[in-house]
Write a protein that holds these residues in place. Structure first.
Motif, PDB file in Angstrom:
ATOM      1  N   LEU A 121      -4.972  -7.456  -5.314  1.00 32.65           N
ATOM      2  CA  LEU A 121      -5.417  -8.615  -4.545  1.00 32.65           C
ATOM      3  C   LEU A 121      -4.273  -9.187  -3.713  1.00 32.65           C
ATOM      4  O   LEU A 121      -4.470  -9.582  -2.554  1.00 32.65           O
ATOM      5  N   ASN A 122      -3.064  -9.237  -4.263  1.00 33.12           N
ATOM      6  CA  ASN A 122      -1.898  -9.685  -3.502  1.00 33.12           C
ATOM      7  C   ASN A 122      -1.649  -8.794  -2.291  1.00 33.12           C
ATOM      8  O   ASN A 122      -1.398  -9.273  -1.184  1.00 33.12           O
ATOM      9  N   ILE A 123      -1.737  -7.504  -2.499  1.00 29.47           N
ATOM     10  CA  ILE A 123      -1.505  -6.551  -1.412  1.00 29.47           C
ATOM     11  C   ILE A 123      -2.573  -6.710  -0.335  1.00 29.47           C
ATOM     12  O   ILE A 123      -2.258  -6.817   0.857  1.00 29.47           O
ATOM     13  N   LEU A 124      -3.841  -6.737  -0.749  1.00 28.14           N
ATOM     14  CA  LEU A 124      -4.929  -6.848   0.225  1.00 28.14           C
ATOM     15  C   LEU A 124      -4.886  -8.190   0.949  1.00 28.14           C
ATOM     16  O   LEU A 124      -5.105  -8.255   2.159  1.00 28.14           O
ATOM     17  N   ALA A 174      -0.829   6.190  -7.128  1.00 27.46           N
ATOM     18  CA  ALA A 174      -1.907   5.332  -7.626  1.00 27.46           C
ATOM     19  C   ALA A 174      -3.053   5.229  -6.632  1.00 27.46           C
ATOM     20  O   ALA A 174      -4.157   4.818  -6.995  1.00 27.46           O
ATOM     21  N   LEU A 175      -2.808   5.627  -5.388  1.00 25.27           N
ATOM     22  CA  LEU A 175      -3.795   5.492  -4.329  1.00 25.27           C
ATOM     23  C   LEU A 175      -3.542   6.587  -3.299  1.00 25.27           C
ATOM     24  O   LEU A 175      -2.394   6.867  -2.958  1.00 25.27           O
ATOM     25  N   SER A 176      -4.619   7.202  -2.844  1.00 30.05           N
ATOM     26  CA  SER A 176      -4.451   8.220  -1.804  1.00 30.05           C
ATOM     27  C   SER A 176      -4.250   7.541  -0.447  1.00 30.05           C
ATOM     28  O   SER A 176      -4.595   6.363  -0.274  1.00 30.05           O
ATOM     29  N   LYS A 177      -3.723   8.278   0.512  1.00 27.97           N
ATOM     30  CA  LYS A 177      -3.557   7.744   1.869  1.00 27.97           C
ATOM     31  C   LYS A 177      -4.904   7.341   2.456  1.00 27.97           C
ATOM     32  O   LYS A 177      -5.021   6.317   3.130  1.00 27.97           O
ATOM     33  N   GLU A 178      -5.923   8.139   2.173  1.00 23.72           N
ATOM     34  CA  GLU A 178      -7.261   7.856   2.706  1.00 23.72           C
ATOM     35  C   GLU A 178      -7.838   6.570   2.101  1.00 23.72           C
ATOM     36  O   GLU A 178      -8.440   5.752   2.811  1.00 23.72           O
ATOM     37  N   ALA A 179      -7.639   6.381   0.800  1.00 27.91           N
ATOM     38  CA  ALA A 179      -8.134   5.171   0.136  1.00 27.91           C
ATOM     39  C   ALA A 179      -7.396   3.942   0.662  1.00 27.91           C
ATOM     40  O   ALA A 179      -8.008   2.894   0.900  1.00 27.91           O
ATOM     41  N   ALA A 180      -6.091   4.072   0.856  1.00 30.16           N
ATOM     42  CA  ALA A 180      -5.307   2.953   1.388  1.00 30.16           C
ATOM     43  C   ALA A 180      -5.769   2.598   2.800  1.00 30.16           C
ATOM     44  O   ALA A 180      -5.930   1.416   3.125  1.00 30.16           O
ATOM     45  N   ARG A 181      -6.017   3.595   3.608  1.00 35.95           N
ATOM     46  CA  ARG A 181      -6.505   3.350   4.975  1.00 35.95           C
ATOM     47  C   ARG A 181      -7.877   2.684   4.938  1.00 35.95           C
ATOM     48  O   ARG A 181      -8.138   1.752   5.693  1.00 35.95           O
ATOM     49  N   PHE A 182      -8.752   3.163   4.049  1.00 38.12           N
ATOM     50  CA  PHE A 182     -10.080   2.569   3.899  1.00 38.12           C
ATOM     51  C   PHE A 182      -9.972   1.092   3.530  1.00 38.12           C
ATOM     52  O   PHE A 182     -10.632   0.242   4.129  1.00 38.12           O
ATOM     53  N   LEU A 183      -9.142   0.760   2.537  1.00 41.06           N
ATOM     54  CA  LEU A 183      -8.977  -0.633   2.120  1.00 41.06           C
ATOM     55  C   LEU A 183      -8.396  -1.477   3.252  1.00 41.06           C
ATOM     56  O   LEU A 183      -8.824  -2.616   3.469  1.00 41.06           O
ATOM     57  N   ASP A 184      -7.445  -0.937   3.970  1.00 39.31           N
ATOM     58  CA  ASP A 184      -6.840  -1.647   5.095  1.00 39.31           C
ATOM     59  C   ASP A 184      -7.887  -1.954   6.170  1.00 39.31           C
ATOM     60  O   ASP A 184      -7.934  -3.067   6.705  1.00 39.31           O
ATOM     61  N   ILE A 185      -8.735  -0.988   6.462  1.00 36.95           N
ATOM     62  CA  ILE A 185      -9.806  -1.187   7.449  1.00 36.95           C
ATOM     63  C   ILE A 185     -10.789  -2.244   6.956  1.00 36.95           C
ATOM     64  O   ILE A 185     -11.216  -3.120   7.713  1.00 36.95           O
ATOM     65  N   CYS A 186     -11.145  -2.173   5.663  1.00 36.44           N
ATOM     66  CA  CYS A 186     -12.073  -3.163   5.093  1.00 36.44           C
ATOM     67  C   CYS A 186     -11.517  -4.579   5.224  1.00 36.44           C
ATOM     68  O   CYS A 186     -12.245  -5.512   5.584  1.00 36.44           O
ATOM     69  N   VAL A 187     -10.236  -4.758   4.933  1.00 33.55           N
ATOM     70  CA  VAL A 187      -9.609  -6.081   5.057  1.00 33.55           C
ATOM     71  C   VAL A 187      -9.619  -6.517   6.514  1.00 33.55           C
ATOM     72  O   VAL A 187      -9.997  -7.645   6.838  1.00 33.55           O
ATOM     73  N   HIS A 188      -9.208  -5.626   7.408  1.00 33.36           N
ATOM     74  CA  HIS A 188      -9.150  -5.958   8.833  1.00 33.36           C
ATOM     75  C   HIS A 188     -10.526  -6.330   9.389  1.00 33.36           C
ATOM     76  O   HIS A 188     -10.652  -7.256  10.194  1.00 33.36           O
ATOM     77  N   LEU A 189     -11.575  -5.637   8.942  1.00 32.75           N
ATOM     78  CA  LEU A 189     -12.931  -5.901   9.431  1.00 32.75           C
ATOM     79  C   LEU A 189     -13.605  -7.081   8.721  1.00 32.75           C
ATOM     80  O   LEU A 189     -14.723  -7.449   9.061  1.00 32.75           O
ATOM     81  N   GLY A 190     -12.930  -7.668   7.730  1.00 27.36           N
ATOM     82  CA  GLY A 190     -13.488  -8.825   7.040  1.00 27.36           C
ATOM     83  C   GLY A 190     -14.574  -8.483   6.045  1.00 27.36           C
ATOM     84  O   GLY A 190     -15.510  -9.255   5.841  1.00 27.36           O
ATOM     85  N   LYS A 191     -14.454  -7.357   5.395  1.00 29.42           N
ATOM     86  CA  LYS A 191     -15.419  -6.991   4.353  1.00 29.42           C
ATOM     87  C   LYS A 191     -15.062  -7.733   3.069  1.00 29.42           C
ATOM     88  O   LYS A 191     -13.896  -7.909   2.734  1.00 29.42           O
ATOM     89  N   ASN A 192     -16.070  -8.180   2.345  1.00 26.63           N
ATOM     90  CA  ASN A 192     -15.851  -8.832   1.065  1.00 26.63           C
ATOM     91  C   ASN A 192     -15.399  -7.800   0.045  1.00 26.63           C
ATOM     92  O   ASN A 192     -15.903  -6.673   0.035  1.00 26.63           O
ATOM     93  N   LEU A 226       0.831  -1.202   0.000  1.00 26.66           N
ATOM     94  CA  LEU A 226       0.000   0.000   0.000  1.00 26.66           C
ATOM     95  C   LEU A 226       0.864   1.249   0.000  1.00 26.66           C
ATOM     96  O   LEU A 226       0.527   2.225  -0.652  1.00 26.66           O
ATOM     97  N   LYS A 227       1.971   1.206   0.722  1.00 25.52           N
ATOM     98  CA  LYS A 227       2.860   2.377   0.776  1.00 25.52           C
ATOM     99  C   LYS A 227       3.412   2.725  -0.603  1.00 25.52           C
ATOM    100  O   LYS A 227       3.513   3.901  -0.953  1.00 25.52           O
ATOM    101  N   ASP A 228       3.755   1.700  -1.387  1.00 28.87           N
ATOM    102  CA  ASP A 228       4.257   1.952  -2.741  1.00 28.87           C
ATOM    103  C   ASP A 228       3.178   2.564  -3.631  1.00 28.87           C
ATOM    104  O   ASP A 228       3.455   3.461  -4.425  1.00 28.87           O
ATOM    105  N   LEU A 229       1.944   2.081  -3.516  1.00 26.96           N
ATOM    106  CA  LEU A 229       0.855   2.641  -4.318  1.00 26.96           C
ATOM    107  C   LEU A 229       0.624   4.110  -3.971  1.00 26.96           C
ATOM    108  O   LEU A 229       0.348   4.921  -4.854  1.00 26.96           O
ATOM    109  N   ILE A 230       0.734   4.438  -2.694  1.00 34.56           N
ATOM    110  CA  ILE A 230       0.601   5.839  -2.266  1.00 34.56           C
ATOM    111  C   ILE A 230       1.762   6.657  -2.830  1.00 34.56           C
ATOM    112  O   ILE A 230       1.570   7.736  -3.391  1.00 34.56           O
ATOM    113  N   LYS A 231       2.977   6.115  -2.699  1.00 36.34           N
ATOM    114  CA  LYS A 231       4.180   6.816  -3.161  1.00 36.34           C
ATOM    115  C   LYS A 231       4.127   7.110  -4.661  1.00 36.34           C
ATOM    116  O   LYS A 231       4.528   8.178  -5.109  1.00 36.34           O
ATOM    117  N   PHE A 232       3.591   6.162  -5.449  1.00 39.31           N
ATOM    118  CA  PHE A 232       3.519   6.341  -6.901  1.00 39.31           C
ATOM    119  C   PHE A 232       2.295   7.124  -7.341  1.00 39.31           C
ATOM    120  O   PHE A 232       2.085   7.353  -8.529  1.00 39.31           O
TER     121      PHE A 232
END
Length: 169
Positions: free
Chosen positions: A42-45, A9-27, A1-7
């Motif tokens: 998919l590999n990252i998530l 391709a993804l905002s910090k907020e979007a990366a945090r949102f995806l991280d929370i979704c994975v942690h909470l078990g969202k499909n 996720l850090k690389d996607l933010i750095k390049f």
């Protein structure tokens, strides 16, 4: 996720949102065109799934490279060269995976009738399951998922299928 933010391709907020979704078990269903980075996402998530959870990946060809301690890879098999009945389909693997009590199931790419299996997985206690699908935007991804679910032998009324997909995602 850090690389996607750095390049960019993804905002910090979007990366945090995806991280929370994975942690909470969202499909999660990752959509995009060919070569758009669906498998990379998919590999990252998948690598962000909490360490104590058991993951089973199911693919046509081994492309996913999820870094995780409790990971089992299933790969489909075509008939052998003599055309003996040795094929093992994605659907066969999904049914076998369900018996192994995974916490999450990840289907590398949904491209046929196994779409219905993914929707059922997501609706039957395997929260946090994931997959990829070829589509250009979220609406098209849902339409394509619905179409792929209709390809199999099981005939579900479209309005019920839409409710199942809506509940899954």
């Amino acid at each position: 996720l850090k690389d996607l933010i750095k390049f960019g391709a993804l905002s910090k907020e979007a990366a945090r949102f995806l991280d929370i979704c994975v942690h909470l078990g969202k499909n999660i269903l990752v959509s995009g065109g060919t070569g758009s980075g669906k498998t990379t996402i998919l590999n990252i998530l998948g690598s962000r799934i909490p360490r104590g959870e058991r993951i089973i990946t199911i693919e046509d060809s081994l492309e996913l490279q999820i870094q995780h301690d409790h990971l089992v890879n299933f790969v489909a098999r075509k008939n052998d060269q003599q055309n003996n009945k040795t094929a093992i389909t994605i659907r066969d693997l999904v049914h076998s995976a369900m018996r192994l009590r995974p916490d999450r199931i990840v289907i590398g790419e949904v491209r046929s009738e196994e779409a219905l299996d993914l929707v059922q997985i997501m609706n039957t206690g395997h929260s946090g399951s994931m997959g990829t699908i070829h589509a250009n935007n979220p609406k098209d991804a849902c339409i394509r998922l619905e179409l792929l679910c209709m390809l199999g032998d099981v005939k579900i009324p479209p309005e019920l299928l839409r409710r199942m997909i809506g509940s899954a995602l």
